[in-house]
Scaffold this active site. Structure first.
Site, PDB file in Angstrom:
ATOM      1  CE1 TYR A 115      39.568  44.350  45.878  1.00 37.41           C
ATOM      2  CE2 TYR A 115      40.859  42.838  44.568  1.00 37.41           C
ATOM      3  CZ  TYR A 115      39.644  43.287  45.019  1.00 37.41           C
ATOM      4  OH  TYR A 115      38.494  42.648  44.624  1.00 37.41           O
TER       5      TYR A 115
ATOM      6  CE  LYS B  14      26.843  50.758  52.178  1.00 38.59           C
ATOM      7  NZ  LYS B  14      25.423  50.647  51.812  1.00 38.59           N
TER       8      LYS B  14
ATOM      9  CG  ASP C 296      23.450  50.178  49.281  1.00 40.14           C
ATOM     10  OD1 ASP C 296      23.670  51.285  48.753  1.00 40.14           O
ATOM     11  OD2 ASP C 296      23.066  50.050  50.468  1.00 40.14           O
TER      12      ASP C 296
ATOM     13  CG  ASP D 125      36.751  42.010  41.993  1.00 45.55           C
ATOM     14  OD1 ASP D 125      36.501  41.513  40.887  1.00 45.55           O
ATOM     15  OD2 ASP D 125      37.387  41.400  42.875  1.00 45.55           O
TER      16      ASP D 125
HETATM   17  O1  LIG Z   1      43.365  38.136  41.511  1.00 43.66           O
HETATM   18  C1  LIG Z   1      42.411  37.378  41.545  1.00 43.66           C
HETATM   19  O2  LIG Z   1      42.552  36.169  41.730  1.00 43.66           O
HETATM   20  C2  LIG Z   1      41.038  37.883  41.321  1.00 43.66           C
HETATM   21  C3  LIG Z   1      41.046  39.134  40.490  1.00 43.66           C
HETATM   22  C4  LIG Z   1      39.696  39.572  40.095  1.00 43.66           C
HETATM   23  O3  LIG Z   1      38.675  39.103  40.548  1.00 43.66           O
HETATM   24  C5  LIG Z   1      39.592  40.611  39.075  1.00 43.66           C
HETATM   25  O4  LIG Z   1      40.594  41.056  38.533  1.00 43.66           O
HETATM   26  O5  LIG Z   1      38.467  41.022  38.764  1.00 43.66           O
HETATM   27 MG   LIG Z   2      36.908  39.971  39.659  1.00 40.83          MG
END
Ligand SMILES: O=C(O)CCC(=O)C(=O)O
Ligand SMILES: [Mg+2]
Ligand SMILES: NC(=O)C1=CN([C@@H]2O[C@H](COP(=O)(O)OP(=O)(O)OC[C@H]3O[C@@H](n4cnc5c(N)ncnc54)[C@H](OP(=O)(O)O)[C@@H]3O)[C@@H](O)[C@H]2O)C=CC1
Length: 420
Positions: A149, A219, A285, A309
């Site tokens: 990210y 992982k 996983d 996420d």
């Molecule tokens: O920033 C985004 O568009 C996705 C963010 C996302 O999936 C989340 O914060 O869980």
């Molecule tokens: Mg998300």
């Protein structure tokens, strides 16, 4: 008189009439924000009879900001949130495969909101795809500033990608890039500091809320020096900073090796009997399988950004879906926090007054708890339970419930207020 929320000696100090900035959000954002704000105001009024009140201050981000200012995330928005410490937001759109980078991620990085806290619990009556949804009761601590990210990515065919690939091949002896001429390339930074502050927050939360375990999800078998290091640093931190309060699987393994399996089992049993928190780990996983098959074994979950996420949406599904999945982005040092739903902008439902506002509403209850307004938070949660038990729900639940009455987004907010 309205005032600012502040952080003093590690505690959040809330005046009776704080200013709280909000971002309405894109897509379904306006629908769910308007519904949510009414619910917050009604709960605060009912709990404190006018003695406490939030002055909501709109700040712009996303499409609304772009239309008004030509910028997607104006500096003024960051400055205002920074000044007022606490904010709440609707979802913001991120285009796929090009265009602007995520504004949601940018907000987290700009304010260094290193914990993405996502509690996952079941509300009675919510339709779920599993037989015992009530067994899922976990709190996710997702690292919120690192990992892929960080946005260090170069497109296929770009001079930057070619340069980086050539560097990897010529300077670092990398021979395993399968199609170097046509690869895009991304970089995954995971640091010791980033890991430590995340895992420390997760263990402190587990201690404060009397949880029985913290699971480090990674992982690390494949990504040894990023995800594997996260696991190792996590165990090291637990053993050095929380020696009297935890027992780790790393300690278990060492005991097993030096003194045998019985001694290791005895030590773990003694630690559990003494109320110590078990710090364990799971490869990502198999973790995704085990949260479905043995959810009761997991409590607090600490993991990196991408794993977190995926895990957030998977766990949300287990307790009824993304329509009821709240979250908070927090920096426990500075006190900055932005509360937001786990879901996105669901563009196909934008402007239809249709979707479930519960994720933003529950994010708001997290915010009310965070600022010490527990009575107002409790009123909302109790009313939500009652409204769902009455089977008056939005489309997402109604389509899976026998005998439910389908209500609109604003209608659901009306019921929450009436049922307080
Ligand atoms: O920033 C985004 O568009 C996705 C963010 C996302 O999936 C989340 O914060 O869980
Ligand atoms: Mg998300
Ligand atoms: N923090 C943020 O601001 C986030 C932003 N996003 C962004 O949102 C955009 C859309 O993302 P997408 O992947 O489609 O995911 P979304 O979460 O926006 O929507 C996916 C599906 O989830 C269900 N859903 C979402 N919100 C609700 C709700 N409040 N009530 C009921 N059901 C809901 C709907 O399911 P169904 O179709 O079954 O009815 C919807 O079609 C992207 O630009 C993405 O980057 C995504 C996640 C977080």
């Amino acid at each position: 008189m309205t005032d600012k929320i502040t952080m003093v000696n590690g505690s959040v100090i809330t005046p009776d009439k704080p200013v709280i900035p909000f971002i309405e959000g894109d897509g379904i954002g306006p629908d769910i924000w308007q519904a949510s704000q009414r619910v917050f105001d009604a709960a605060i009024e009912k709990a404190y009879g006018g003695q406490r009140q939030v002055e909501w201050l709109e700040v712009l981000a996303g499409e609304k900001a772009f239309k008004a200012t030509g910028e997607w995330l104006p500096q003024a928005t960051l400055d205002t949130i920074s000044e007022y410490l606490i904010a709440i937001k609707g979802p913001l759109t991120t285009p796929i495969g090009g265009g602007i980078r995520s504004l949601n991620v940018a907000l987290r990085q700009e304010l260094d909101l290193y914990v993405c806290l996502r509690p996952v619990r079941y509300f009675n009556g919510v339709p779920s795809p599993v037989k015992h949804p009530e067994k899922t009761d976990m709190v996710i601590f997702r690292e919120n500033t690192e990992d892929i990210y960080a946005g260090i990515e170069f497109a296929e065919g770009s001079p930057e990608a070619a340069k980086l690939i050539a560097f990897l091949q010529n300077e670092l002896g990398v021979t395993s890039i399968r199609f170097p001429e046509t690869s895009g390339i991304g970089v995954k930074p995971i640091s010791k500091e980033g890991t430590e502050r995340l895992v420390r927050s997760a263990i402190e939360y587990a201690i404060e809320h009397q949880k029985s375990s913290v699971t480090l999800v990674h992982k690390g078998n494949i990504m040894k020096y990023t995800e594997g290091a996260f696991k190792n640093w996590g165990y090291q931190l637990a053993e050095s900073e929380f020696a009297d309060q935890v027992f780790t699987w790393n300690q278990y393994d060492q005991l097993k090796e030096t003194k045998g399996v019985e001694a290791a089992n005895e030590a773990q049993a003694a630690a559990e009997a003494a109320g110590k928190i078990i710090i364990k780990d799971s490869i990502a996983d198999i973790f995704l399988q085990q949260i479905l098959t043995r959810p009761a074994e997991f409590d607090v979950v600490a993991t990196m950004n991408l794993n977190g996420d995926y895990i957030s949406d998977a766990l949300a599904a287990q307790v009824g879906g993304i329509g009821i999945a709240p979250g908070a982005n927090i920096n426990y040092q500075t006190g900055h926090a932005i509360f937001e739903a786990t879901h996105g902008t669901a563009p196909k439902y934008a402007g239809q007054d249709k979707v479930n506002p519960s994720s933003v509403i529950l994010s708001g209850t997290l915010m009310l708890e965070h600022i010490g307004w527990q009575e107002a938070a409790d009123l909302i949660v109790n009313s939500l339970e009652k409204t769902i038990e009455n089977k008056t729900v939005t489309y997402d639940f109604a389509r899976l419930m026998d005998g439910a009455e389908k209500v609109s987004c604003s209608g659901f907010a009306d019921l929450l207020i009436a049922n307080m």
